[in-house]
Design a protein around this motif. Structure first.
Motif, PDB file in Angstrom:
ATOM      1  N   ASP A   1      41.904  30.174  38.112  1.00  0.00           N
ATOM      2  CA  ASP A   1      40.987  29.305  38.859  1.00  0.00           C
ATOM      3  C   ASP A   1      40.516  29.932  40.163  1.00  0.00           C
ATOM      4  N   GLN A   2      40.374  31.246  40.186  1.00  0.00           N
ATOM      5  CA  GLN A   2      39.840  31.951  41.348  1.00  0.00           C
ATOM      6  C   GLN A   2      38.479  32.548  40.989  1.00  0.00           C
ATOM      7  N   LYS A   3      37.513  32.445  41.905  1.00  0.00           N
ATOM      8  CA  LYS A   3      36.178  32.972  41.630  1.00  0.00           C
ATOM      9  C   LYS A   3      36.163  34.498  41.655  1.00  0.00           C
ATOM     10  N   LYS A   4      37.078  35.073  42.418  1.00  0.00           N
ATOM     11  CA  LYS A   4      37.175  36.527  42.426  1.00  0.00           C
ATOM     12  C   LYS A   4      38.650  36.915  42.353  1.00  0.00           C
ATOM     13  N   SER A   5      38.888  38.128  41.911  1.00  0.00           N
ATOM     14  CA  SER A   5      40.270  38.569  41.700  1.00  0.00           C
ATOM     15  C   SER A   5      40.986  38.768  43.028  1.00  0.00           C
ATOM     16  N   ILE A   6      42.111  38.095  43.165  1.00  0.00           N
ATOM     17  CA  ILE A   6      42.953  38.285  44.348  1.00  0.00           C
ATOM     18  C   ILE A   6      43.860  39.492  44.138  1.00  0.00           C
ATOM     19  N   LEU A   7      44.246  39.719  42.873  1.00  0.00           N
ATOM     20  CA  LEU A   7      45.160  40.795  42.539  1.00  0.00           C
ATOM     21  C   LEU A   7      44.425  41.861  41.734  1.00  0.00           C
ATOM     22  N   ASP A   8      44.546  43.125  42.160  1.00  0.00           N
ATOM     23  CA  ASP A   8      43.946  44.191  41.362  1.00  0.00           C
ATOM     24  C   ASP A   8      44.882  44.557  40.213  1.00  0.00           C
ATOM     25  N   TRP A   9      44.438  45.470  39.354  1.00  0.00           N
ATOM     26  CA  TRP A   9      45.220  45.792  38.163  1.00  0.00           C
ATOM     27  C   TRP A   9      46.561  46.433  38.518  1.00  0.00           C
ATOM     28  N   ALA A  10      46.576  47.317  39.509  1.00  0.00           N
ATOM     29  CA  ALA A  10      47.828  47.988  39.878  1.00  0.00           C
ATOM     30  C   ALA A  10      48.867  46.972  40.342  1.00  0.00           C
ATOM     31  N   GLN A  11      48.425  45.960  41.095  1.00  0.00           N
ATOM     32  CA  GLN A  11      49.365  44.924  41.559  1.00  0.00           C
ATOM     33  C   GLN A  11      49.874  44.096  40.382  1.00  0.00           C
ATOM     34  N   ARG A  12      48.988  43.772  39.438  1.00  0.00           N
ATOM     35  CA  ARG A  12      49.410  42.994  38.274  1.00  0.00           C
ATOM     36  C   ARG A  12      50.420  43.773  37.442  1.00  0.00           C
ATOM     37  N   LEU A  13      50.159  45.067  37.240  1.00  0.00           N
ATOM     38  CA  LEU A  13      51.063  45.873  36.426  1.00  0.00           C
ATOM     39  C   LEU A  13      52.430  45.984  37.106  1.00  0.00           C
ATOM     40  N   ARG A  14      52.445  46.112  38.446  1.00  0.00           N
ATOM     41  CA  ARG A  14      53.719  46.186  39.167  1.00  0.00           C
ATOM     42  C   ARG A  14      54.501  44.875  39.033  1.00  0.00           C
ATOM     43  N   ILE A  15      53.787  43.759  39.074  1.00  0.00           N
ATOM     44  CA  ILE A  15      54.438  42.457  38.914  1.00  0.00           C
ATOM     45  C   ILE A  15      55.036  42.330  37.518  1.00  0.00           C
ATOM     46  N   VAL A  16      54.273  42.735  36.492  1.00  0.00           N
ATOM     47  CA  VAL A  16      54.753  42.664  35.108  1.00  0.00           C
ATOM     48  C   VAL A  16      56.020  43.491  34.925  1.00  0.00           C
TER      49      VAL A  16
END
Length: 604
Positions: free
Chosen positions: A375-390
């Motif tokens: 529910d965000q109009k723009k990405s708060i998290l980039d791909w590198a941050q998402r991969l680190r979280i995963v």
């Protein structure tokens, strides 16, 4: 006020043996009383052995009429005293404001102890020097052993067998041949009276016992005539006092009920993890809505600041009306609270109050992952941050499954239960549904609880939970992180309603990148995204045996082992996740997530 007083035997006594120059043994006993002014008063008094009876240069207050600021501690004083001290003076290293001490040329006592006495069975009993009541002291010096004993007791009580103070003292260098014996006392800003009601002293022998019947009584202040007006005002004041007392009692009772909490004997072993309800209530400003961090199916979470340590915490209020299972629930929660891993939210402790459990966690300043992911109009998290979280959550699950003393199944892995610290590192939290069992054993079946879209088919059908059911939920988590979508989107087009179906169909068409979160706008590593999406499908396999372990998941994410090929089985709606054609059955891969078993919609 600010006065000193001294009384000495009129002539000095011979304290040294003329032939050996050794100090002669002596014994003394006296009855004293310190009567304070209202409500406090006095600094204390002392029995004194002095080379001179002229102590006019001594100071009042804490100096007890013995020394002054310039000569305290000087060896030229030639004074030995036993102080009965009723004030606490850190500069003299006093132990408290009610003690007995041995002083040699200084008010820094060589030995001191709480005022009181030892019973014959070696139990210590306190006495209050400034009680206004008479007490008796015995002071005995053994010249051969060079030992000074001081004993204190209530008035008319037998002399205790065990002295209060015992110290090896060699006063040869302090004593002149002849010394004066007597008493000294002082007051500070408040008036007090110091009395010696009887005194016996003996050189080279035992002091004669005191005849209590011949001792004078303490003087009493004369009662003043009561004014006539007092006969009217006193009853009125009594009534007002009783009303105020009743109001205070009512306030205290209501306040006590307000903060009442449950505490049973079995909880004593968790004492260090138990928070008081009062502290949690204050830390959250009474659980006000402006401190609300989130709301779920199992309770509300509030931000708080612990008053004692000023530590930020998250406090979760969980409803728990059933009396059965509370002990087991708390035991499991506390077992989880002892876990330590950088990718797990630390459970600090708990509180029980009426039908409610309160769980206290480390505060995560960036909140839950779902708030930044959906529910965000723009990405708060980039791909590198998402991969680190995963990868972080995968490490946390590996720790729970394989590296703890017991196997811990989380049972509620999803983006809303992944919290982010100040550096956007992912930490798995909310262990309210967790199950524990010993390594090498099978967990018992249970009621299917969790969130639709994350439940493995064996959970909804048989209530069977294993580490593989966490892997299934982790597969859904992988897809929602990569796609920026929840596992079930009721408002999405029909083809896209079930996320795992949509990803599967796009993979079959060769358009798997079409499901990637559009807000990333192509700013990602294609190979990494494909691995995450395919791994999400692999973890979502309907067969527990076909799903990888969390250790294998981490190896695939790190590139240590290649991602197994997903082979399409055209006879089924799903796909095969393992080489060799072991495909999904005719059931849709996500169908078990919306089965008819008992679930908790909406999560917590």
């Amino acid at each position: 006020m600010h006065a000193t007083g001294h009384v000495f035997y009129s002539t000095p006594l011979l304290f040294k043996n003329p032939q050996t120059s050794n100090v002669i043994s002596f014994s003394t006993t006296f009855v004293f009383a310190i009567v304070p002014g209202y409500p406090l008063g006095g600094m204390g008094m002392a029995f004194v052995l002095s080379s001179s009876k002229n102590l006019s240069g001594a100071s009042h207050s804490q100096y007890l009429g013995l020394f002054n600021p310039s000569n305290n501690g000087n060896l030229s004083n030639h004074i030995v005293a036993v102080e009965l001290d009723t004030s606490f003076n850190p500069e003299f290293k006093d132990i408290n404001d009610n003690h007995v001490g041995i002083d040699i040329d200084s008010l820094i006592s060589t030995e001191s102890y709480d005022a009181g006495y030892f019973t014959n069975d070696a139990k210590f009993r306190n006495l209050t020097l400034m009680s206004g009541e008479p007490m008796q002291v015995w002071i005995e010096y053994d010249g051969k052993e060079m030992q000074l004993n001081v004993t204190l007791s209530p008035f008319k009580a037998p002399k205790p067998n065990h002295p209060l103070l015992s110290s090896n003292v060699n006063p040869s260098s302090i004593f002149f041949d002849r010394m004066y014996v007597g008493f000294s006392a002082s007051t500070g800003t408040v008036r007090a009276s110091h009395y010696v009601l009887g005194w016996s002293f003996k050189l080279d022998g035992i002091a004669q016992p005191l005849d209590y019947s011949k001792l004078p009584h303490l003087p009493r202040s004369k009662s003043k005539q009561r004014p006539r007006g007092m006969t009217i005002w006193i009853p009125m004041l009594v009534v007002v006092f009783l009303l105020i007392t009743a109001a205070i009692v009512l306030f205290v009772v209501r306040r006590r009920n307000k903060f009442a909490e449950i505490l049973e004997d079995w909880e004593l072993e968790y004492g260090s993890h138990r928070f008081s309800y009062k502290d949690l209530y204050r830390s959250t400003n009474g659980f006000e809505d402006n401190g609300l961090l989130g709301v779920g199916g199992f309770g509300r979470v509030y931000r708080g600041v612990l008053p004692a340590s000023n530590t930020e915490v998250a406090v979760k209020r969980v409803s728990h009306e059933s009396k059965q299972g509370v002990r087991e629930f708390v035991a499991e929660i506390m077992s989880i609270g002892r876990l330590r891993h950088r990718n797990l939210v630390q459970l600090l402790g708990y509180c029980r109050r009426k039908g409610e459990l309160l769980l206290v966690y480390d505060f995560m300043p960036n909140g839950s992952l779902d708030k930044l992911l959906f529910d965000q109009k723009k990405s708060i998290l980039d791909w590198a941050q998402r991969l680190r979280i995963v990868k972080g959550i995968a490490l946390g699950l590996l720790y729970l499954h394989e590296e703890c003393k017991q196997v811990i199944i989380h049972r509620d892995v999803k983006a809303s239960n992944v919290l982010l610290d100040g550096e956007l590192n992912g930490k798995l939290g909310d262990f309210g549904l967790a199950r524990l069992y010993d390594h090498g054993t099978d967990p018992k079946s249970t009621i299917a609880v969790g969130t639709m879209g994350y439940l493995a088919p064996e959970v909804t059908r048989r209530g069977k939970v294993t580490t593989s059911t966490d892997v299934f939920a982790f597969g859904a988590f992988l897809l929602e992180v990569a796609c920026g979508r929840r596992p079930i989107e009721a408002r999405a087009p029909k083809e896209e309603t079930i996320l795992v179906d949509w990803v599967m169909k796009n993979w079959q068409r060769g358009t798997i990148l079409d499901v990637v979160d559009w807000r990333l706008q192509g700013r990602y590593v294609v190979e990494e995204v494909e691995v995450v999406l395919k791994l999400g499908l692999l973890c979502s396999h309907q067969s527990p045996a076909a799903r990888p372990s969390m250790r294998e998941v981490i190896q695939i994410l790190d590139g240590a082992v290649p991602m197994p090929d997903l082979v399409v089985d055209l006879r089924s709606v799903g796909a095969s996740a393992l080489p060799g054609g072991e495909g999904f059955s005719n059931c849709n891969t996500s169908t078990p997530s919306i089965g008819t078993a008992s679930v908790q919609p909406g999560g917590r």
